[in-house]
Scaffold this active site. Structure first.
Site, PDB file in Angstrom:
ATOM      1  N   HIS A  17       5.897  35.673  53.498  1.00  0.00           N
ATOM      2  CA  HIS A  17       6.391  36.881  52.828  1.00  0.00           C
ATOM      3  C   HIS A  17       5.514  38.108  53.063  1.00  0.00           C
ATOM      4  CE1 HIS A  17       3.705  37.147  49.167  1.00  0.00           C
ATOM      5  NE2 HIS A  17       3.437  35.916  49.557  1.00  0.00           N
TER       6      HIS A  17
ATOM      7  N   GLN B  88      -3.215  38.006  55.603  1.00  0.00           N
ATOM      8  CA  GLN B  88      -2.947  39.420  55.865  1.00  0.00           C
ATOM      9  C   GLN B  88      -3.033  39.766  57.351  1.00  0.00           C
ATOM     10  OE1 GLN B  88      -1.798  41.488  53.729  1.00  0.00           O
ATOM     11  NE2 GLN B  88      -2.151  40.386  51.829  1.00  0.00           N
TER      12      GLN B  88
ATOM     13  N   CYS C 133      -2.675  39.130  42.858  1.00  0.00           N
ATOM     14  CA  CYS C 133      -3.042  37.928  42.105  1.00  0.00           C
ATOM     15  C   CYS C 133      -4.073  38.209  41.024  1.00  0.00           C
ATOM     16  CB  CYS C 133      -3.588  36.866  43.057  1.00  0.00           C
ATOM     17  SG  CYS C 133      -2.369  36.314  44.263  1.00  0.00           S
TER      18      CYS C 133
ATOM     19  N   SER D 258       1.096  32.982  54.706  1.00  0.00           N
ATOM     20  CA  SER D 258       2.384  32.987  54.002  1.00  0.00           C
ATOM     21  C   SER D 258       3.369  33.892  54.724  1.00  0.00           C
ATOM     22  CB  SER D 258       2.213  33.486  52.566  1.00  0.00           C
ATOM     23  OG  SER D 258       1.378  32.633  51.822  1.00  0.00           O
TER      24      SER D 258
ATOM     25  N   ALA E 155       0.167  30.208  51.359  1.00  0.00           N
ATOM     26  CA  ALA E 155      -1.262  30.152  51.655  1.00  0.00           C
ATOM     27  C   ALA E 155      -2.081  29.561  50.513  1.00  0.00           C
ATOM     28  CB  ALA E 155      -1.780  31.548  51.998  1.00  0.00           C
TER      29      ALA E 155
END
Length: 390
Positions: free
Chosen positions: A202, A180, A322, A200, A72
């Site tokens: 994961h 999310q 992050c 993303s 992302a």
């Protein structure tokens, strides 16, 4: 003592069936997907197209609207930088929200230095955006609205259908960071008029290092220049050798992803018992629509870092992975008008389909004991109980 993982919004355990789908393309069918002159290359290319179909089917869109990226963050950079460049004749104004992921906010800060005007919409105390303010903020020179689907820290879900409708009515592109959201909530892109979307793998039990960029096919094509130049992979959108095993895993993970009703039950149990057993606790965004797996709880007059250090058996976080190394309080909580003290006292819990009720129960007991021990030795807590501070 066994480990309990409650940090799934940071990353999630790869599903065994996803790993199984990837292994052949790491060991036997390891060809380059661009080498279609031979069988192994064609096998790799076909595997990517199967994954593309799996993603398109799950999102109810066309396969030629799906592009694979490294994740992302790459998608966010590609869209924000690319749209700012491609649409500068139309305008130099972008609208986003103060609670966006740092990948959006950091990129917007770079664009501001290049002459792009950014409007940062506020949120209320529940983390919700004002749709009327959004509509009023759109100007003739606005080229893009970038508002996420669900917040990675608070779990607060934004009304993406309504946002998309406003943008469509105002003839402005809507870009949605759905990192999310996808894999946890149903999303039908035929019904929700999002123009560009990224996420993303994961986050929903797929591999790290792979993501998806969706660009809606319109009569007037949306212009998103390539961020990474190279060969003509992904129809020229993204250069570089395709990560076949990861792309296969991404497709499989999304194909099997679904909402799990037990997650809300576990999350509600966690919140109910912690708030009942530990005084001076509260849930951020409790009144807003939230992801079923996410809870961001403040334990007042305790530093979250101290609490997590005392619980090495629990994998928790104080917010976005992050930004966890930063000394500043969560920008999401600050935007929600939370004090610095309460922001530094907050811990995020994020569950997954692999979370068991026994783990939730044990985590609750461990947290209650840890908070009690820390507060017993805390001069700040004594000042509070003596009525000398709020």
């Amino acid at each position: 003592m066994s480990w309990i993982y409650l940090d799934n919004n940071a990353t999630s355990k790869i599903d065994p069936s996803v790993l199984d789908s990837m292994l052949p393309y790491l060991q036997e069918s390891y060809g380059n997907a661009s080498s279609v002159q031979h069988r192994m290359g064609r096998e790799a290319n076909q595997a990517i197209e199967v994954a593309r179909q799996q993603v398109a089917s799950k999102l109810t869109c066309k396969t030629n609207e799906i592009f694979f990226t490294s994740g992302a963050t790459e998608g966010i950079n590609m869209v924000l930088r690319g749209v700012a460049e491609a649409y500068q004749k139309k305008g130099k104004h972008i609208i986003t929200c103060r609670t966006e992921h740092k990948a959006v906010l950091s990129t917007c800060a770079i664009l501001e230095k290049r002459g792009i005007e950014i409007t940062y919409l506020p949120v209320d105390e529940q983390g919700q955006v004002d749709l009327q303010l959004l509509e009023d903020s759109i100007r003739p020179d606005t080229i893009l609205v970038s508002i996420m689907a669900a917040n990675n820290e608070s779990g607060v879900i934004h009304p993406i259908d309504e946002i998309a409708t406003i943008c469509q009515r105002k003839d402005v592109l809507y870009f949605c960071d759905a990192t999310q959201y996808v894999g946890k909530q149903e999303l039908n892109l035929q019904n929700t008029a999002i123009d560009i979307l990224t996420f993303s793998a994961h986050k929903f039990h797929g591999p790290k290092g792979v993501g998806v960029l969706y660009i809606r096919r319109k009569s007037k094509p949306i212009q998103v220049p390539a961020l990474i130049s190279g060969g003509k992979q992904e129809h020229g959108i993204r250069g570089g050798t395709l990560q076949v095993p990861n792309i296969v895993g991404c497709g499989k993970a999304l194909e099997i992803a679904k909402s799990h009703s037990h997650l809300k039950l576990y999350r509600d149990q966690l919140e109910r018992e912690l708030l009942a057993r530990i005084p001076q606790t509260f849930v951020h965004g409790a009144s807003a629509k939230r992801l079923d797996n996410t809870s961001f709880i403040a334990f007042r007059h305790i530093k979250s870092a101290e609490l997590m250090t005392s619980l090495p058996q629990l994998a928790l976080s104080s917010g976005s992975a992050c930004a966890s190394g930063l000394l500043d309080p969560s920008h999401v909580l600050k935007a929600m008008q939370v004090s610095d003290d309460d922001a530094f006292s907050s811990v995020r819990f994020s569950l997954s389909k692999f979370t068991e009720q026994s783990e939730v129960t044990r985590a609750i007991d461990d947290l209650v004991a840890a908070v009690e021990q820390i507060r017993t030795l805390s001069p700040v807590w004594k000042l509070f109980t003596d009525g000398l501070i709020d």
